[in-house]
Design a protein around this motif. Structure first.
Motif, PDB file in Angstrom:
ATOM      1  N   ARG A   1      -7.551   8.863  31.436  1.00  0.00           N
ATOM      2  CA  ARG A   1      -6.621   7.781  31.732  1.00  0.00           C
ATOM      3  C   ARG A   1      -6.747   6.662  30.712  1.00  0.00           C
ATOM      4  NH1 ARG A   1      -4.539   4.919  37.015  1.00  0.00           N
ATOM      5  NH2 ARG A   1      -4.202   2.793  36.247  1.00  0.00           N
TER       6      ARG A   1
ATOM      7  N   TRP B   1      -1.891   8.119  21.684  1.00  0.00           N
ATOM      8  CA  TRP B   1      -3.117   8.909  21.857  1.00  0.00           C
ATOM      9  C   TRP B   1      -3.508   9.496  20.503  1.00  0.00           C
ATOM     10  CZ3 TRP B   1      -6.204   9.138  26.055  1.00  0.00           C
ATOM     11  CH2 TRP B   1      -5.672   8.788  27.305  1.00  0.00           C
TER      12      TRP B   1
ATOM     13  N   PHE C   1       4.200   6.974  23.252  1.00  0.00           N
ATOM     14  CA  PHE C   1       5.202   6.613  24.245  1.00  0.00           C
ATOM     15  C   PHE C   1       5.775   5.242  23.900  1.00  0.00           C
ATOM     16  CE2 PHE C   1       4.449   9.716  27.616  1.00  0.00           C
ATOM     17  CZ  PHE C   1       3.204  10.205  27.264  1.00  0.00           C
TER      18      PHE C   1
ATOM     19  N   GLU D   1       8.183   4.513  29.175  1.00  0.00           N
ATOM     20  CA  GLU D   1       7.786   5.778  29.815  1.00  0.00           C
ATOM     21  C   GLU D   1       8.221   7.012  29.018  1.00  0.00           C
ATOM     22  OE1 GLU D   1       9.783   3.517  31.030  1.00  0.00           O
ATOM     23  OE2 GLU D   1      11.728   4.434  31.481  1.00  0.00           O
TER      24      GLU D   1
ATOM     25  N   GLN E   1       8.190   9.689  26.123  1.00  0.00           N
ATOM     26  CA  GLN E   1       7.329  10.270  25.097  1.00  0.00           C
ATOM     27  C   GLN E   1       8.211  10.611  23.901  1.00  0.00           C
ATOM     28  OE1 GLN E   1       5.234  13.808  26.342  1.00  0.00           O
ATOM     29  NE2 GLN E   1       3.655  13.571  24.787  1.00  0.00           N
TER      30      GLN E   1
ATOM     31  N   ALA F   1       0.816  14.836  28.218  1.00  0.00           N
ATOM     32  CA  ALA F   1       0.598  13.406  28.408  1.00  0.00           C
ATOM     33  C   ALA F   1       1.767  12.832  29.182  1.00  0.00           C
ATOM     34  CB  ALA F   1       0.445  12.704  27.062  1.00  0.00           C
ATOM     35  N   GLU F   2       1.453  11.847  29.986  1.00  0.00           N
ATOM     36  CA  GLU F   2       2.476  11.178  30.790  1.00  0.00           C
ATOM     37  C   GLU F   2       2.249   9.681  30.780  1.00  0.00           C
ATOM     38  OE1 GLU F   2       3.372  14.488  34.293  1.00  0.00           O
ATOM     39  OE2 GLU F   2       2.110  12.749  34.711  1.00  0.00           O
ATOM     40  N   ARG F   3       3.317   8.979  31.025  1.00  0.00           N
ATOM     41  CA  ARG F   3       3.251   7.525  31.220  1.00  0.00           C
ATOM     42  C   ARG F   3       4.351   7.185  32.222  1.00  0.00           C
ATOM     43  NH1 ARG F   3       4.091   2.515  26.945  1.00  0.00           N
ATOM     44  NH2 ARG F   3       2.772   1.027  28.090  1.00  0.00           N
TER      45      ARG F   3
ATOM     46  N   SER G   1      -1.336   5.568  31.103  1.00  0.00           N
ATOM     47  CA  SER G   1      -0.987   6.915  30.660  1.00  0.00           C
ATOM     48  C   SER G   1      -2.133   7.871  30.986  1.00  0.00           C
ATOM     49  CB  SER G   1      -0.729   6.917  29.151  1.00  0.00           C
ATOM     50  OG  SER G   1      -0.521   8.234  28.671  1.00  0.00           O
TER      51      SER G   1
ATOM     52  N   CYS H   1      -7.124   5.943  22.811  1.00  0.00           N
ATOM     53  CA  CYS H   1      -5.833   5.409  23.216  1.00  0.00           C
ATOM     54  C   CYS H   1      -5.637   4.069  22.525  1.00  0.00           C
ATOM     55  CB  CYS H   1      -5.803   5.243  24.730  1.00  0.00           C
ATOM     56  SG  CYS H   1      -4.313   4.476  25.369  1.00  0.00           S
TER      57      CYS H   1
ATOM     58  N   SER I   1      -2.603   0.712  22.105  1.00  0.00           N
ATOM     59  CA  SER I   1      -1.313   0.182  22.547  1.00  0.00           C
ATOM     60  C   SER I   1      -0.849  -0.892  21.570  1.00  0.00           C
ATOM     61  CB  SER I   1      -1.390  -0.375  23.971  1.00  0.00           C
ATOM     62  OG  SER I   1      -2.157  -1.567  24.025  1.00  0.00           O
TER      63      SER I   1
END
Lengths: 114, 111
Positions: free
Chosen positions: B22, B34, B49, B52, B54, B67-69, B75, B92, B94
């Motif tokens: 996470r 990532w 991302f 939301e 990708q 991978a998800e957000r 994420s 990770c 941002s």
């Protein structure tokens, strides 16, 4: 393909010596340039960055870097290193048209001896 | 501390198991990235991302990686059927604009 080359993989200096770490990239388009540092046991931190304007940029802790467009280079310098500068240094380039994903060099491990 | 956080910091798993990491980005950063870093190498881009969505995946991201957000905030990165070659530090980062801020990473060891 875009690549970032850091010429020195391991550097050992005595305190007060001058430092220059080489970084060359291969890409013909618009790029943003970065130097990141990773101190032992810590996460990557931004040292300095170049987007445009004055090709000599100053960062934290007395570091500076010069962008030479004709040489595709972005070398990192510090006039007098300290023991606390012992760390791994990474040059990185992003592509403005690729979501700013970073392409890193392999890094240079700097050891500063007292 | 309002920096990027990642959990867990360390993960040891057996080959063939699934793992999930996470990442919580800096608040209000709309971009999340990532990367994977192996010994002696710089970080290698995996995916990113914007909110939301990708928007890009590296060829390094095999079909075992997802991978998800979901809400444009935190994420997750999942690796299915882990292999020993997946052992690495997963980072990770941002950003709001061009400058990325990195988290401490999750170190994965696959036995």
């Amino acid at each position: 393909a875009q690549s970032v080359s850091q010429h020195n993989h391991h550097v050992i200096l005595s305190e007060a010596a001058s430092l220059e770490l080489g970084c060359n990239y291969s890409y013909g388009g618009t790029v943003n340039l970065f130097w990141y540092v990773q101190y032992p046991g810590q996460h990557l931190q931004l040292l300095l960055k170049y987007f445009s304007g004055d090709p000599l940029v100053k960062g934290i802790k007395g570091f500076e870097a010069e962008f030479i467009k004709s040489k595709f280079s972005f070398n990192l310098r510090k006039p007098s290193v300290q023991w606390s500068d012992t760390a791994e240094y990474f040059c990185a380039v992003d592509l403005a048209d690729s979501g700013y994903a970073l392409n890193f060099g392999k890094g240079t491990s700097l050891l500063v001896t007292p | 501390d309002t920096g990027v956080s990642q959990n867990p910091r360390h993960k040891i798993t057996k080959r063939g198991q699934n793992v999930t990491f996470r990442c919580d980005p800096i608040s209000e950063h709309n971009r999340l990235y990532w990367y994977r870093q192996t010994l002696g190498q710089g970080p290698e881009f995996l995916t990113y991302f914007q909110n939301e969505a990708q928007l890009e995946k590296s060829r390094l991201l095999s079909d075992r990686f997802s991978a998800e957000r979901p809400k444009g905030s935190f994420s997750t990165l999942e690796i299915q059927r882990t292999e020993q070659g997946d052992s690495a530090m997963y980072l990770c980062a941002s950003s709001l604009l061009e400058t990325q801020y990195f988290g401490p990473g999750t170190r994965l060891l696959v036995l």
